[in-house]
Scaffold this motif. Structure first.
Motif, mmCIF file in Angstrom:
data_model
loop_
_atom_site.group_PDB
_atom_site.id
_atom_site.type_symbol
_atom_site.label_atom_id
_atom_site.label_comp_id
_atom_site.label_asym_id
_atom_site.label_seq_id
_atom_site.Cartn_x
_atom_site.Cartn_y
_atom_site.Cartn_z
ATOM 1 N N MET A 1 20.105 7.017 -11.792
ATOM 2 C CA MET A 1 20.178 6.105 -11.068
ATOM 3 C C MET A 1 18.803 5.913 -10.087
ATOM 4 N N ASP A 2 18.095 4.864 -9.872
ATOM 5 C CA ASP A 2 16.666 5.683 -9.357
ATOM 6 C C ASP A 2 16.948 5.392 -7.332
ATOM 7 N N SER A 3 16.690 5.563 -6.963
ATOM 8 C CA SER A 3 17.244 4.904 -5.223
ATOM 9 C C SER A 3 15.974 3.487 -4.468
ATOM 10 N N GLU A 4 15.728 3.238 -3.864
ATOM 11 C CA GLU A 4 15.242 2.198 -3.783
ATOM 12 C C GLU A 4 13.384 2.851 -3.780
ATOM 13 N N ILE A 5 13.051 3.585 -2.918
ATOM 14 C CA ILE A 5 11.685 3.816 -2.473
ATOM 15 C C ILE A 5 11.397 4.670 -3.587
ATOM 16 N N GLN A 6 12.132 5.015 -4.699
ATOM 17 C CA GLN A 6 11.033 5.383 -6.030
ATOM 18 C C GLN A 6 11.442 4.463 -6.964
ATOM 19 N N ILE A 7 12.208 3.463 -6.723
ATOM 20 C CA ILE A 7 11.760 1.662 -7.596
ATOM 21 C C ILE A 7 10.395 1.628 -7.018
ATOM 22 N N LYS A 8 9.802 1.025 -5.856
ATOM 23 C CA LYS A 8 9.498 0.659 -4.884
ATOM 24 C C LYS A 8 7.973 1.656 -4.996
ATOM 25 N N MET A 9 8.167 2.458 -5.311
ATOM 26 C CA MET A 9 6.729 3.778 -5.293
ATOM 27 C C MET A 9 6.311 3.181 -7.264
ATOM 28 N N ARG A 10 7.406 3.285 -8.037
ATOM 29 C CA ARG A 10 7.052 2.806 -9.272
ATOM 30 C C ARG A 10 5.999 1.990 -9.069
ATOM 31 N N ARG A 11 6.800 0.853 -8.613
ATOM 32 C CA ARG A 11 5.822 -0.756 -8.622
ATOM 33 C C ARG A 11 4.541 -0.437 -7.931
ATOM 34 N N LEU A 12 5.077 0.117 -6.137
ATOM 35 C CA LEU A 12 3.412 -0.046 -6.098
ATOM 36 C C LEU A 12 2.207 0.993 -7.289
ATOM 37 N N GLY A 13 2.488 2.088 -7.800
ATOM 38 C CA GLY A 13 2.284 2.836 -8.668
ATOM 39 C C GLY A 13 1.497 2.030 -9.245
ATOM 40 N N GLU A 14 2.177 1.353 -10.643
ATOM 41 C CA GLU A 14 1.775 -0.078 -11.608
ATOM 42 C C GLU A 14 0.661 -0.873 -10.660
ATOM 43 N N TYR A 15 1.139 -1.095 -8.500
ATOM 44 C CA TYR A 15 0.043 -1.973 -9.126
ATOM 45 C C TYR A 15 -1.159 -1.657 -8.696
ATOM 46 N N LEU A 16 -1.092 -0.224 -8.177
ATOM 47 C CA LEU A 16 -2.696 0.859 -8.365
ATOM 48 C C LEU A 16 -3.186 0.860 -9.128
ATOM 49 N N ASP A 17 -3.272 1.529 -10.232
ATOM 50 C CA ASP A 17 -3.382 1.685 -11.770
ATOM 51 C C ASP A 17 -3.552 -0.180 -12.208
ATOM 52 N N ARG A 18 -3.683 -1.475 -12.066
ATOM 53 C CA ARG A 18 -3.679 -1.990 -11.850
ATOM 54 C C ARG A 18 -5.031 -3.008 -11.414
ATOM 55 N N LYS A 19 -5.143 -2.788 -9.992
ATOM 56 C CA LYS A 19 -6.022 -3.064 -9.139
ATOM 57 C C LYS A 19 -7.496 -1.782 -9.246
ATOM 58 N N GLY A 20 -7.281 -0.760 -10.410
ATOM 59 C CA GLY A 20 -7.700 0.766 -9.837
ATOM 60 C C GLY A 20 -8.260 0.949 -8.379
ATOM 61 N N LEU A 21 -6.973 1.024 -8.195
ATOM 62 C CA LEU A 21 -6.811 2.139 -6.436
ATOM 63 C C LEU A 21 -6.151 3.126 -6.200
ATOM 64 N N ASP A 22 -7.115 3.968 -5.607
ATOM 65 C CA ASP A 22 -6.428 4.936 -5.071
ATOM 66 C C ASP A 22 -4.798 5.123 -4.208
ATOM 67 N N GLY A 23 -4.414 4.394 -3.705
ATOM 68 C CA GLY A 23 -3.987 4.145 -2.499
ATOM 69 C C GLY A 23 -3.632 2.649 -1.830
ATOM 70 N N VAL A 24 -2.937 2.106 -0.796
ATOM 71 C CA VAL A 24 -2.944 0.853 0.197
ATOM 72 C C VAL A 24 -2.693 1.116 1.130
ATOM 73 N N PHE A 25 -3.479 0.745 2.691
ATOM 74 C CA PHE A 25 -2.675 0.635 3.739
ATOM 75 C C PHE A 25 -1.549 -0.162 4.063
ATOM 76 N N LEU A 26 -0.526 0.808 4.493
ATOM 77 C CA LEU A 26 0.399 -1.172 4.755
ATOM 78 C C LEU A 26 1.141 -0.912 6.131
ATOM 79 N N ASN A 27 0.459 -1.579 7.039
ATOM 80 C CA ASN A 27 0.738 -1.683 8.520
ATOM 81 C C ASN A 27 1.133 -3.450 8.728
ATOM 82 N N HIS A 28 1.165 -4.348 7.917
ATOM 83 C CA HIS A 28 1.672 -5.669 8.172
ATOM 84 C C HIS A 28 3.172 -4.937 8.211
ATOM 85 N N ARG A 29 4.412 -6.069 9.083
ATOM 86 C CA ARG A 29 5.194 -5.353 9.539
ATOM 87 C C ARG A 29 6.251 -5.831 8.848
ATOM 88 N N SER A 30 6.193 -7.127 7.777
ATOM 89 C CA SER A 30 6.495 -6.861 6.324
ATOM 90 C C SER A 30 6.750 -5.695 5.283
#
Length: 79
Positions: free
Chosen positions: A1-30
């Motif tokens: 079973m994947d951890s919460e962070i592993q699931i979120k990292m996989r979702r983030l990777g999918e998002y980056l692939d869709r948008k053609g990005l290498d990474g994102v900077f997340l500084n909003h509190r949420s």
């Protein structure tokens, strides 16, 4: 079973692939709380942005903050 962070990292990777990005900077509190599994990046205020941000790529997360908050984040928020 994947951890919460592993699931979120996989979702983030999918998002980056869709948008053609290498990474994102997340500084909003949420967003910071989402990618860190509920950690806080703010000091008592009502701003939507915190004093730290996470540069998130497909396979890593790096926290950026100021010199004053750095040690506290390393010891308390992200330990």
């Amino acid at each position: 079973m994947d951890s919460e962070i592993q699931i979120k990292m996989r979702r983030l990777g999918e998002y980056l692939d869709r948008k053609g990005l290498d990474g994102v900077f997340l500084n909003h509190r949420s967003s910071f709380a989402w990618i860190t599994g509920g950690r806080d990046n703010y000091i008592a205020n009502n701003s939507p942005s915190g004093v730290a941000g996470i540069l998130a790529t497909r396979d890593s997360r790096i926290c950026f903050t100021n010199t004053i908050e750095g040690p506290r984040f390393a010891q308390e928020e992200l330990a």
